[in-house]
Design an enzyme around this catalytic site. Sequence first.
Site: not given
Ligand code: PEP
Ligand code: MG
Length: 537
Positions: A188, A427, A451, A498
């Site tokens: 902690h 992706e 991806d 993402c």
């Molecule tokens: C991606 O492919 O953009 C993604 C967020 O997944 P990862 O990087 O875990 O393959």
């Molecule tokens: Mg990915």
Amino acid sequence: MEIYTGKTISKGIAIGKLYFYAKDKQQVKRYRVEEPGKELERFEQAKGRAVQELNTLYEKAVREVGEVNAEIFQVHAMMLEDEDYNDSVQNMITAQKVNAEYAVASTGDNFAGMFAGMEDEYFRARAADIKDISERMIGILLERREDTGLPPVPSILAAEDLAPSETVQMDKEKLLGFVTRFGSGSSHTAILARTMGLPAIAGISVEKEWDGRMAALDGALGQLILDPDEKTMKELQERLAQDQDQKRLLAEWKGRETVTAGGRRIRLYANAGNMTDLVSVLENDAEGIGLFRSEFLYLESDHFPTEEEQFQAYKTAAENMAGKKLIIRTLDIGADKQAEYFGLEKEENPAMGYRAIRICLSQPELFKTQLRAIFRASAYGTVSVMYPMIISLEEVHRIREIVEEVKGELGAQDLPFGEVEQGIMIETPAAALISGELAREVDFFSIGTNDLTQYTLAIDRQNERLEQFCDPHHPALLRLIEMVIQNGHAAGCWVGICGELGADLELTEWFVRAGIDELSVSPSMILPLRKKISEAE
Ligand code: PEP
Ligand code: MG
């Protein structure tokens, strides 16, 4: 100049005089008591006082490091009520007729020793919490409330060890950072240091004689430099100035809404790759988790994680997010992420091989175990689920069938679950091209640009030699993203990103104009991105 290398506890640079914090363990004498009843009373009174002190500390910590991190002091107070702990102290007092402080010290040592011997790192780190409570109780019983031993001027503190309560009690103005001999990254004290933004390292045999020497601490490299030479000093001062700029930015943009200059709200979420990331997700003021990479549970284990193990992890994450959205991405294993117990065969083209949703749909029992855990966790927060590596409508239909089965089974077992939004990751170029059809089947899209770039440009994301050919702003990629946003919106789906591209500040303006609804990025990019979004039209 002398350089000592230990381990990183909390990143950042500190430059200043070293202050040796000598904290001798309180000496406790054992003596026989004639009236154990009185000792039991002293023990109870000391507990009451300790709880009061812990409540005051909790309030200070809430103000300085937030509720989640401050909880440790409530846990300390709860530990004082632990039945085994109380039984042990009380039995010693009554059976051996010993003084209360001796019973407290022995019990503390025994319990700390037991935790220190455990295999699990998390439990091992709890030994420090037990010692902290024990020292507090002894101090109260001996009426020895010594001064905090703080440096008179801002300094880098060197100590054998630091307890969580000492870390919070210290006046931040006087503390530039700290270096200790003991202490783990999951203690902690470490968590508090990171939250307070204090650079810290451990694993260095600090010496009393160092007191007063000029020093620099490089948290990221885990280095303590004594009497740094001019060149090193200059480099570190430059990095320190950069860090301070970043901190100012943090302070300025924390707690604000993410709104474009044109007044449009963008959801700014964080990506989390394991449970420890949760701290930085909250610390950096993310509005939710847009990508919880659940595969870490599988990669960190030597067996298929059970439903219960997964449920506990997702529930903890959901509870920590306290109502903010938590989007769990189902298992994305295969390719570069391998776990031996899966027994996956070696493949010629693993990135285009048996991975992610393909494994889940081929092994529905495995998939159902994870879905059950996710849906059960949804009773404890705002949980969404998304599926990786989708290429067809058939896959989405099959997923929905399995989800319905899981929901039916949970219902039949009276296991509660909430409303779970379902989305897919875009992706693959295939998914992007049929996003119009896919959008009618799901609630949201999250574009995985890592991806999507790899498959669109036919550039293996693992191969460093291809970097010179990789244009992350390639028009083909941007056109696909634009198309996904438009198709998603036409069918009422919200659309986010993402992948790493979401944090590319050169593209923020473009994403906003293209109509993106959400960006999920690594926690350290949240605040710079919030600022950038506020400048976008
Ligand atoms: C991606 O492919 O953009 C993604 C967020 O997944 P990862 O990087 O875990 O393959
Ligand atoms: Mg990915």
